[in-house]
Design an enzyme around this catalytic site. Sequence first.
Site, PDB file in Angstrom:
ATOM      1  N   ARG A  25       0.768  -1.213  -0.033  1.00 39.00           N
ATOM      2  CA  ARG A  25       0.116   0.171   0.037  1.00 39.00           C
ATOM      3  C   ARG A  25       0.836   1.366   0.048  1.00 39.00           C
ATOM      4  O   ARG A  25       0.272   2.399  -0.285  1.00 39.00           O
ATOM      5  CB  ARG A  25      -1.003   0.182   1.155  1.00 39.00           C
ATOM      6  CG  ARG A  25      -1.773  -1.155   1.300  1.00 39.00           C
ATOM      7  CD  ARG A  25      -2.347  -1.136   2.724  1.00 39.00           C
ATOM      8  NE  ARG A  25      -1.387  -1.497   3.608  1.00 39.00           N
ATOM      9  CZ  ARG A  25      -1.463  -1.245   5.088  1.00 39.00           C
ATOM     10  NH1 ARG A  25      -2.617  -0.885   5.632  1.00 39.00           N
ATOM     11  NH2 ARG A  25      -0.477  -1.456   5.785  1.00 39.00           N
ATOM     12  N   ASP A  49       3.809  23.624  15.016  1.00 36.90           N
ATOM     13  CA  ASP A  49       4.294  22.904  13.719  1.00 36.90           C
ATOM     14  C   ASP A  49       3.813  23.979  12.759  1.00 36.90           C
ATOM     15  O   ASP A  49       3.216  24.630  12.568  1.00 36.90           O
ATOM     16  CB  ASP A  49       3.549  21.622  13.535  1.00 36.90           C
ATOM     17  CG  ASP A  49       3.930  20.693  14.274  1.00 36.90           C
ATOM     18  OD1 ASP A  49       4.612  20.619  15.167  1.00 36.90           O
ATOM     19  OD2 ASP A  49       3.458  19.335  14.162  1.00 36.90           O
ATOM     20  N   ARG A  60      14.710  30.017   1.865  1.00 38.17           N
ATOM     21  CA  ARG A  60      14.066  30.501   3.033  1.00 38.17           C
ATOM     22  C   ARG A  60      15.173  30.850   4.155  1.00 38.17           C
ATOM     23  O   ARG A  60      15.561  29.724   4.783  1.00 38.17           O
ATOM     24  CB  ARG A  60      13.115  29.662   3.529  1.00 38.17           C
ATOM     25  CG  ARG A  60      11.747  29.689   2.360  1.00 38.17           C
ATOM     26  CD  ARG A  60      10.535  28.921   2.838  1.00 38.17           C
ATOM     27  NE  ARG A  60       9.429  28.999   1.883  1.00 38.17           N
ATOM     28  CZ  ARG A  60       8.595  29.951   1.746  1.00 38.17           C
ATOM     29  NH1 ARG A  60       8.329  30.948   2.560  1.00 38.17           N
ATOM     30  NH2 ARG A  60       7.688  29.679   0.727  1.00 38.17           N
ATOM     31  N   HIS A  63      17.199  32.209   9.412  1.00 40.17           N
ATOM     32  CA  HIS A  63      16.260  32.618  10.246  1.00 40.17           C
ATOM     33  C   HIS A  63      16.558  32.046  11.838  1.00 40.17           C
ATOM     34  O   HIS A  63      17.002  30.987  11.998  1.00 40.17           O
ATOM     35  CB  HIS A  63      14.652  32.494  10.221  1.00 40.17           C
ATOM     36  CG  HIS A  63      14.201  33.004   8.549  1.00 40.17           C
ATOM     37  ND1 HIS A  63      13.331  32.427   7.912  1.00 40.17           N
ATOM     38  CD2 HIS A  63      14.660  33.841   8.031  1.00 40.17           C
ATOM     39  CE1 HIS A  63      13.148  33.160   6.812  1.00 40.17           C
ATOM     40  NE2 HIS A  63      13.963  34.137   6.803  1.00 40.17           N
ATOM     41  N   LYS A  73      14.513  23.665  15.967  1.00 39.27           N
ATOM     42  CA  LYS A  73      13.808  23.057  15.023  1.00 39.27           C
ATOM     43  C   LYS A  73      14.107  21.509  14.499  1.00 39.27           C
ATOM     44  O   LYS A  73      15.252  21.171  14.576  1.00 39.27           O
ATOM     45  CB  LYS A  73      14.027  24.136  13.587  1.00 39.27           C
ATOM     46  CG  LYS A  73      13.541  25.521  14.013  1.00 39.27           C
ATOM     47  CD  LYS A  73      13.788  26.472  12.656  1.00 39.27           C
ATOM     48  CE  LYS A  73      13.432  27.780  13.051  1.00 39.27           C
ATOM     49  NZ  LYS A  73      13.721  28.854  12.068  1.00 39.27           N
ATOM     50  N   TYR A 133       7.941  21.468   9.917  1.00 39.39           N
ATOM     51  CA  TYR A 133       9.144  21.522  10.871  1.00 39.39           C
ATOM     52  C   TYR A 133       8.240  21.700  12.192  1.00 39.39           C
ATOM     53  O   TYR A 133       7.420  22.621  12.313  1.00 39.39           O
ATOM     54  CB  TYR A 133      10.139  22.296  10.765  1.00 39.39           C
ATOM     55  CG  TYR A 133       9.882  24.000  10.479  1.00 39.39           C
ATOM     56  CD1 TYR A 133      10.097  24.905  11.222  1.00 39.39           C
ATOM     57  CD2 TYR A 133       9.534  24.354   9.254  1.00 39.39           C
ATOM     58  CE1 TYR A 133       9.934  26.090  10.996  1.00 39.39           C
ATOM     59  CE2 TYR A 133       9.327  25.583   8.765  1.00 39.39           C
ATOM     60  CZ  TYR A 133       9.491  26.618   9.698  1.00 39.39           C
ATOM     61  OH  TYR A 133       9.098  27.831   9.563  1.00 39.39           O
ATOM     62  N   GLU A 144      12.322  38.026  16.459  1.00 37.57           N
ATOM     63  CA  GLU A 144      12.751  37.267  15.069  1.00 37.57           C
ATOM     64  C   GLU A 144      13.782  38.184  14.350  1.00 37.57           C
ATOM     65  O   GLU A 144      13.742  39.439  14.355  1.00 37.57           O
ATOM     66  CB  GLU A 144      11.491  37.355  13.972  1.00 37.57           C
ATOM     67  CG  GLU A 144      11.666  36.829  12.644  1.00 37.57           C
ATOM     68  CD  GLU A 144      10.448  37.168  11.720  1.00 37.57           C
ATOM     69  OE1 GLU A 144      10.441  36.478  10.706  1.00 37.57           O
ATOM     70  OE2 GLU A 144       9.744  38.159  11.719  1.00 37.57           O
ATOM     71  N   LYS A 169      11.925  40.807   3.156  1.00 40.42           N
ATOM     72  CA  LYS A 169      12.576  40.561   4.512  1.00 40.42           C
ATOM     73  C   LYS A 169      13.955  40.120   4.440  1.00 40.42           C
ATOM     74  O   LYS A 169      14.889  40.568   5.033  1.00 40.42           O
ATOM     75  CB  LYS A 169      11.816  39.905   5.510  1.00 40.42           C
ATOM     76  CG  LYS A 169      12.077  40.300   6.846  1.00 40.42           C
ATOM     77  CD  LYS A 169      11.158  39.673   7.866  1.00 40.42           C
ATOM     78  CE  LYS A 169       9.806  39.091   7.527  1.00 40.42           C
ATOM     79  NZ  LYS A 169       9.010  38.563   8.695  1.00 40.42           N
ATOM     80  N   ASP A 170      14.091  38.904   3.685  1.00 38.20           N
ATOM     81  CA  ASP A 170      15.461  37.996   3.526  1.00 38.20           C
ATOM     82  C   ASP A 170      16.330  39.018   2.779  1.00 38.20           C
ATOM     83  O   ASP A 170      17.613  38.586   3.029  1.00 38.20           O
ATOM     84  CB  ASP A 170      15.052  36.804   2.835  1.00 38.20           C
ATOM     85  CG  ASP A 170      14.379  35.796   4.072  1.00 38.20           C
ATOM     86  OD1 ASP A 170      14.153  36.514   5.197  1.00 38.20           O
ATOM     87  OD2 ASP A 170      13.996  34.681   3.766  1.00 38.20           O
TER      88      ASP A 170
END
Length: 192
Positions: A25, A49, A60, A63, A73, A133, A144, A169-170
């Site tokens: 399966r 999560d 990404r 951070h 994380k 994550y 942040e 932002k990055d």
Amino acid sequence: MPFKFETLSIPDVVLVEARAFPDERGFFMETFKQSEFVRGGIRRNFVQDNFSYSHKGTVRGLHYQLNPAAQGKLVACLHGEIYDVAVDLRKGSPTYGQWVGVILSAENRRMLWVPEGFAHGFQALSEGVMVWYKVTAEYNPATERGLRWDDPALGIDWPLRGEALLSPKDVVLPTLAELSEADNNFVYEVQM
């Protein structure tokens, strides 16, 4: 044991391999079991999560959140493939400013544990990447922070060269050398 824990070149970052149980399966596997993670040296409570979808070439990160809202994380790629990176930001650490990177994919079913005190980011290596994550602290916009993904002093060897898809932002994140005291309150603690 359904999990294998492998420390990487920065010993506090751990590659986690979950055992899959395949049949006609498909397969079944546990992605987290607190007692097993404690035995593997990861003694944390996860409180949130997160899930992201990314196009190929997206970066990404890198951070992190400052103390007292620092996040550990546990990262997994559910669809596609990513290059996942952790950068040590703990002042006084023998690996301060160093990074480790691993490929996580739906196919290899590996996860990466990135502890508090590290910047984290990933690059989507395939189209339609889905990343999930677990984190040890809730998202807190006041704490942040981030670090430039292409900081030459870090020398991260991202697999896809050239232009990356970044959030506004990055794009403006500082380099490691530009971080102020207010941008990094992590201190290395010797483990006994």
